[in-house]
Scaffold this motif. Structure first.
Motif, PDB file in Angstrom:
ATOM      1  N   THR A 269       0.832  -1.208   0.000  1.00 10.13           N
ATOM      2  CA  THR A 269       0.000   0.000   0.000  1.00 10.13           C
ATOM      3  C   THR A 269       0.861   1.250   0.000  1.00 10.13           C
ATOM      4  O   THR A 269       0.587   2.213  -0.736  1.00 10.13           O
ATOM      5  N   ARG A 270       1.907   1.243   0.830  1.00  6.90           N
ATOM      6  CA  ARG A 270       2.801   2.391   0.888  1.00  6.90           C
ATOM      7  C   ARG A 270       3.517   2.605  -0.436  1.00  6.90           C
ATOM      8  O   ARG A 270       3.686   3.723  -0.908  1.00  6.90           O
ATOM      9  N   SER A 271       3.931   1.504  -1.066  1.00 12.08           N
ATOM     10  CA  SER A 271       4.613   1.595  -2.360  1.00 12.08           C
ATOM     11  C   SER A 271       3.669   2.139  -3.438  1.00 12.08           C
ATOM     12  O   SER A 271       4.069   2.972  -4.257  1.00 12.08           O
TER      13      SER A 271
ATOM     14  N   ALA B 247       4.045   5.587  -5.513  1.00 11.67           N
ATOM     15  CA  ALA B 247       4.019   5.604  -6.983  1.00 11.67           C
ATOM     16  C   ALA B 247       3.009   6.623  -7.501  1.00 11.67           C
ATOM     17  O   ALA B 247       3.280   7.362  -8.450  1.00 11.67           O
ATOM     18  N   ARG B 248       1.835   6.672  -6.856  1.00 14.64           N
ATOM     19  CA  ARG B 248       0.834   7.675  -7.249  1.00 14.64           C
ATOM     20  C   ARG B 248       1.349   9.081  -7.009  1.00 14.64           C
ATOM     21  O   ARG B 248       1.113   9.992  -7.806  1.00 14.64           O
ATOM     22  N   GLY B 249       2.049   9.267  -5.892  1.00 13.04           N
ATOM     23  CA  GLY B 249       2.615  10.582  -5.597  1.00 13.04           C
ATOM     24  C   GLY B 249       3.641  11.000  -6.630  1.00 13.04           C
ATOM     25  O   GLY B 249       3.672  12.162  -7.056  1.00 13.04           O
ATOM     26  N   ARG B 250       4.492  10.042  -7.047  1.00 14.44           N
ATOM     27  CA  ARG B 250       5.490  10.362  -8.073  1.00 14.44           C
ATOM     28  C   ARG B 250       4.827  10.717  -9.399  1.00 14.44           C
ATOM     29  O   ARG B 250       5.246  11.637 -10.097  1.00 14.44           O
ATOM     30  N   ARG B 251       3.778   9.951  -9.762  1.00 14.94           N
ATOM     31  CA  ARG B 251       3.070  10.253 -11.013  1.00 14.94           C
ATOM     32  C   ARG B 251       2.413  11.624 -10.952  1.00 14.94           C
ATOM     33  O   ARG B 251       2.411  12.369 -11.944  1.00 14.94           O
TER      34      ARG B 251
ATOM     35  N   VAL C 285       3.468  14.203  -9.152  1.00 13.53           N
ATOM     36  CA  VAL C 285       4.542  15.203  -9.259  1.00 13.53           C
ATOM     37  C   VAL C 285       4.999  15.337 -10.701  1.00 13.53           C
ATOM     38  O   VAL C 285       5.208  16.449 -11.205  1.00 13.53           O
ATOM     39  N   LEU C 286       5.157  14.206 -11.398  1.00 10.22           N
ATOM     40  CA  LEU C 286       5.583  14.253 -12.794  1.00 10.22           C
ATOM     41  C   LEU C 286       4.536  14.933 -13.675  1.00 10.22           C
ATOM     42  O   LEU C 286       4.880  15.678 -14.598  1.00 10.22           O
ATOM     43  N   THR C 287       3.258  14.683 -13.378  1.00 11.09           N
ATOM     44  CA  THR C 287       2.187  15.334 -14.149  1.00 11.09           C
ATOM     45  C   THR C 287       2.214  16.841 -13.947  1.00 11.09           C
ATOM     46  O   THR C 287       2.128  17.619 -14.917  1.00 11.09           O
ATOM     47  N   ILE C 288       2.335  17.270 -12.686  1.00 15.89           N
ATOM     48  CA  ILE C 288       2.384  18.708 -12.391  1.00 15.89           C
ATOM     49  C   ILE C 288       3.612  19.336 -13.042  1.00 15.89           C
ATOM     50  O   ILE C 288       3.538  20.416 -13.644  1.00 15.89           O
ATOM     51  N   ALA C 289       4.760  18.632 -12.946  1.00 17.71           N
ATOM     52  CA  ALA C 289       5.984  19.160 -13.557  1.00 17.71           C
ATOM     53  C   ALA C 289       5.841  19.259 -15.070  1.00 17.71           C
ATOM     54  O   ALA C 289       6.293  20.230 -15.695  1.00 17.71           O
ATOM     55  N   GLY C 290       5.186  18.255 -15.681  1.00 17.16           N
ATOM     56  CA  GLY C 290       4.995  18.286 -17.124  1.00 17.16           C
ATOM     57  C   GLY C 290       4.108  19.428 -17.580  1.00 17.16           C
ATOM     58  O   GLY C 290       4.269  19.953 -18.683  1.00 17.16           O
ATOM     59  N   VAL C 291       3.156  19.806 -16.712  1.00 18.66           N
ATOM     60  CA  VAL C 291       2.273  20.924 -17.062  1.00 18.66           C
ATOM     61  C   VAL C 291       2.961  22.264 -16.833  1.00 18.66           C
ATOM     62  O   VAL C 291       2.853  23.193 -17.642  1.00 18.66           O
TER      63      VAL C 291
END
Length: 315
Positions: free
Chosen positions: A14-16, A20-24, A26-32
């Motif tokens: 669950t923690r992993s 993973a959702r948190g990283r995705r 962050v990557l989505t926000i960074a991409g925008v």
């Protein structure tokens, strides 16, 4: 009873998954954000930093940057009588815009809010000048102000007995007000549309209830309509002040700041010294002074006047 190893494994998974959702995310926000941030750095922050660097040199834009003068360019800008006159001209346009242009736009917006015949046509007619570019607007009005065959002089000659044609753009005491008339003609429709949009957002039930309680039309306007229109008025004032401090295209095409600097503004002053006289270091200093004036006003206005509006827009 569930084994401890199974519970630990499930918690780790669950923690992993959460990480993973948190990283995705962050990557989505960074991409925008990243493309806009790159554009902002390249076309806003970098030119400002470059202007700061250039302003410390006496440079004509052709040779290497060798003649370091420090803050001498800024000292010259702030003590130059022509630049001080340009600031006064910007302030005259600003004050006239706040006292004449915006109240007139609000008055027309209030009239067009009612069910008068042809109001859609009037909205289009009033907004149409704003669609034109400033260069086209300036060229149109240069011909209209011509002393020999211009439309303005022709009308005044027929309407005012004994009127002699005048070169409005060549008279130092008149030229700035003639330019302001053109500015009002072009930007009046923009502010009118802003006010109309704000008026449409005011519930008509409130005004109807006030009228049923015996309030007059002026009382409804003063106590209900204008207070509820406050955020729109504040935004309109913000745009008007910043625009008044940065006028260039229209004035440059019509008069180039003349005659004898009578219609010079901070922007035309900067262009004259930076690009016509090839004093790019000095012109960079002038541009930074203009930037600091506009930036300082923007921060102060948003903090002191628009603070409640901005707080209300944040979720």
């Amino acid at each position: 009873m569930q084994p401890v190893a199974t519970v630990t494994t499930s918690s780790a998974e669950t923690r992993s998954a959460r990480q993973a959702r948190g990283r995705r995310r962050v990557l989505t926000i960074a991409g925008v954000i990243l493309p806009a941030l790159i554009v902002y750095v390249l076309f806003v922050l970098y030119p400002i930093a470059q202007a700061v660097y250039y302003s410390a040199f006496d440079w004509n834009g052709l040779g290497p940057l060798e003649d370091f003068v420090g803050i001498d360019n800024y000292r010259t800008v702030l003590t130059d009588n022509v630049f001080q006159m340009a600031i006064r001209h910007n302030l005259v346009i600003l004050v006239l815009s706040l006292l004449v242009q915006l109240p007139l736009a609000l008055l027309v917006a209030l009239l067009l809010r009612t069910n008068i015949p042809g109001r859609a046509l009037f909205r289009t007619i009033f907004f149409l000048p704003y669609v034109l570019s400033e260069v086209i607007t300036a060229l149109i009005w240069v011909f209209m102000f011509r002393p020999d065959s211009g439309f303005i002089n022709s009308v005044l000659t027929r309407v005012v007995p004994g009127f002699e044609p005048r070169a409005f753009l060549a008279e130092p005491g008149v030229v700035l007000y003639a330019i302001f008339a053109v500015i009002t003609w072009r930007f009046f429709g923009f502010h009118m549309i802003l006010y109309l949009a704000g008026l449409q957002g005011i519930p008509s039930d409130l005004e109807d209830a006030a009228r049923l309680d015996g309030a007059s039309r002026m009382q409804v306007l003063r106590d209900i309509t204008l207070p509820l229109l406050g955020p729109t008025v504040r935004v309109s004032v913000f745009f008007s002040v910043l625009g008044s401090l940065q006028f260039f295209d229209l004035i440059w095409v019509m008069t180039k700041g003349g005659p004898i600097n009578a219609s010079n503004t901070m922007a035309t002053y900067m262009y004259t010294y930076g690009f016509q006289r090839f004093q790019l270091g000095y012109g960079a200093a002038v541009s930074l002074v203009i930037f600091l004036i506009c930036f300082g006003f923007s921060i102060a206005y948003q903090r002191l006047v628009m603070r409640r509006d901005l707080e209300g827009s944040v979720i």
